[in-house]
Scaffold this active site. Structure first.
Site, PDB file in Angstrom:
ATOM      1  N   GLY A  47      35.213 -58.556-177.865  1.00 33.00           N
ATOM      2  CA  GLY A  47      35.748 -59.854-178.254  1.00 33.00           C
ATOM      3  C   GLY A  47      36.245 -60.609-177.043  1.00 33.00           C
ATOM      4  O   GLY A  47      36.429 -60.041-175.966  1.00 33.00           O
ATOM      5  N   GLN A  52      41.188 -66.595-172.267  1.00 32.36           N
ATOM      6  CA  GLN A  52      40.684 -65.640-171.271  1.00 32.36           C
ATOM      7  C   GLN A  52      39.665 -66.254-170.323  1.00 32.36           C
ATOM      8  O   GLN A  52      39.363 -65.678-169.279  1.00 32.36           O
ATOM      9  CB  GLN A  52      40.054 -64.421-171.965  1.00 32.36           C
ATOM     10  CG  GLN A  52      41.071 -63.548-172.672  1.00 32.36           C
ATOM     11  CD  GLN A  52      40.406 -62.335-173.270  1.00 32.36           C
ATOM     12  OE1 GLN A  52      39.834 -62.393-174.351  1.00 32.36           O
ATOM     13  NE2 GLN A  52      40.437 -61.210-172.570  1.00 32.36           N
ATOM     14  N   CYS A  90      41.735 -54.395-172.510  1.00 34.43           N
ATOM     15  CA  CYS A  90      41.566 -55.851-172.537  1.00 34.43           C
ATOM     16  C   CYS A  90      40.831 -56.277-171.275  1.00 34.43           C
ATOM     17  O   CYS A  90      41.150 -55.789-170.182  1.00 34.43           O
ATOM     18  CB  CYS A  90      42.940 -56.529-172.598  1.00 34.43           C
ATOM     19  SG  CYS A  90      42.873 -58.329-172.565  1.00 34.43           S
ATOM     20  N   LEU A  91      39.874 -57.164-171.425  1.00 29.18           N
ATOM     21  CA  LEU A  91      39.120 -57.663-170.259  1.00 29.18           C
ATOM     22  C   LEU A  91      40.044 -58.356-169.262  1.00 29.18           C
ATOM     23  O   LEU A  91      39.715 -58.455-168.089  1.00 29.18           O
ATOM     24  CB  LEU A  91      38.014 -58.623-170.719  1.00 29.18           C
ATOM     25  CG  LEU A  91      36.902 -57.985-171.579  1.00 29.18           C
ATOM     26  CD1 LEU A  91      35.997 -59.062-172.165  1.00 29.18           C
ATOM     27  CD2 LEU A  91      36.090 -56.990-170.759  1.00 29.18           C
ATOM     28  N   HIS A 133      43.771 -58.406-181.933  1.00 24.96           N
ATOM     29  CA  HIS A 133      43.844 -58.546-180.470  1.00 24.96           C
ATOM     30  C   HIS A 133      43.515 -59.976-180.031  1.00 24.96           C
ATOM     31  O   HIS A 133      44.240 -60.568-179.227  1.00 24.96           O
ATOM     32  CB  HIS A 133      42.893 -57.539-179.821  1.00 24.96           C
ATOM     33  CG  HIS A 133      42.915 -57.541-178.320  1.00 24.96           C
ATOM     34  ND1 HIS A 133      43.469 -56.541-177.566  1.00 24.96           N
ATOM     35  CD2 HIS A 133      42.444 -58.462-177.426  1.00 24.96           C
ATOM     36  CE1 HIS A 133      43.339 -56.831-176.284  1.00 24.96           C
ATOM     37  NE2 HIS A 133      42.717 -57.988-176.160  1.00 24.96           N
ATOM     38  N   GLU A 134      42.432 -60.527-180.568  1.00 29.80           N
ATOM     39  CA  GLU A 134      41.993 -61.862-180.116  1.00 29.80           C
ATOM     40  C   GLU A 134      42.927 -62.961-180.615  1.00 29.80           C
ATOM     41  O   GLU A 134      43.189 -63.935-179.902  1.00 29.80           O
ATOM     42  CB  GLU A 134      40.559 -62.152-180.577  1.00 29.80           C
ATOM     43  CG  GLU A 134      39.501 -61.171-180.089  1.00 29.80           C
ATOM     44  CD  GLU A 134      39.543 -60.854-178.617  1.00 29.80           C
ATOM     45  OE1 GLU A 134      40.023 -61.688-177.814  1.00 29.80           O
ATOM     46  OE2 GLU A 134      39.122 -59.747-178.251  1.00 29.80           O
ATOM     47  N   HIS A 137      45.743 -63.212-178.424  1.00 34.35           N
ATOM     48  CA  HIS A 137      45.431 -63.985-177.204  1.00 34.35           C
ATOM     49  C   HIS A 137      45.666 -65.485-177.429  1.00 34.35           C
ATOM     50  O   HIS A 137      46.117 -66.184-176.525  1.00 34.35           O
ATOM     51  CB  HIS A 137      43.965 -63.787-176.805  1.00 34.35           C
ATOM     52  CG  HIS A 137      43.712 -62.631-175.880  1.00 34.35           C
ATOM     53  ND1 HIS A 137      44.342 -62.487-174.667  1.00 34.35           N
ATOM     54  CD2 HIS A 137      42.870 -61.570-175.986  1.00 34.35           C
ATOM     55  CE1 HIS A 137      43.898 -61.384-174.064  1.00 34.35           C
ATOM     56  NE2 HIS A 137      43.014 -60.803-174.856  1.00 34.35           N
TER      57      HIS A 137
HETATM   58 CO    CO Z   1      42.018 -59.039-174.529  1.00 29.95          CO
END
Ligand code: CO
Length: 173
Positions: A47, A52, A90-91, A133-134, A137
């Site tokens: 995701g 991000q 997480c990226l 999670h998203e 963000h």
């Molecule tokens: Co993340």
């Protein structure tokens, strides 16, 4: 032609800024979604949320093997229940993972790319984890905020050969 965008890393203020609601789904939003999908694929993530890639708007993309590709505009959690422990990464926090609490059942409403309202219910799935999670963000929240100590943040082993079978591969979202 979509572009792979640079992913913002923890410490960047855009990741801590609550994102704005999308008022009009125009060409720039369509392009943003396409670029986010390309960026998610390029990073092998499950995701990605617009902050991000430095865009403070409530736009999320998620792709799981079971649920396929989802494009969510102004997503919000309308209901969640239960609790489970999950490994997460997480990226925007590269090289680390941690075990945190997530809900078991998550119901989300959002708009799709055509501006139609959609509702999703996920139970005990990767999608349920990714949705929480998203959507975090889009509120300026990172999974590391749920840790009680920095010691809970575990470095991801860089080499496949050195892979620790005891530690599951964390989901990158
Ligand atoms: Co993340």
């Amino acid at each position: 032609m979509s572009a792979i965008l640079p992913i913002r890393i923890a410490g960047d203020p855009v990741l801590r800024t609550p994102a704005k609601k999308v008022r009009k789904i125009d060409g720039s939003i369509q392009r943003l979604i396409d670029d986010m999908i390309a960026t998610m694929h390029g990073a092998h993530g499950v995701g990605l949320a617009a902050p991000q890639v430095g865009v403070s708007l409530r736009v999320v993309v998620i792709e799981t093997p079971d649920d396929g590709l989802l494009e969510l505009i102004n997503p919000e959690i309308v209901k969640h229940s239960g609790e489970r422990r999950l490994w997460e990464g997480c990226l925007s926090v590269p090289g680390y993972q941690a075990e945190i609490n997530r809900s078991r059942q998550v119901t989300v409403k959002a708009l799709n790319r055509e501006g139609l309202e959609i509702r999703l219910k996920a139970v005990d799935t990767l999608l349920a984890q990714a949705l929480e999670h998203e959507i975090d963000h889009t509120k300026g929240v990172l999974y590391i905020d749920y840790l009680t100590s920095p010691d809970e943040l575990i470095p991801v082993r860089p080499s496949i050969d050195d892979h620790d079978a005891e530690m599951p591969e964390a989901v990158l979202v």
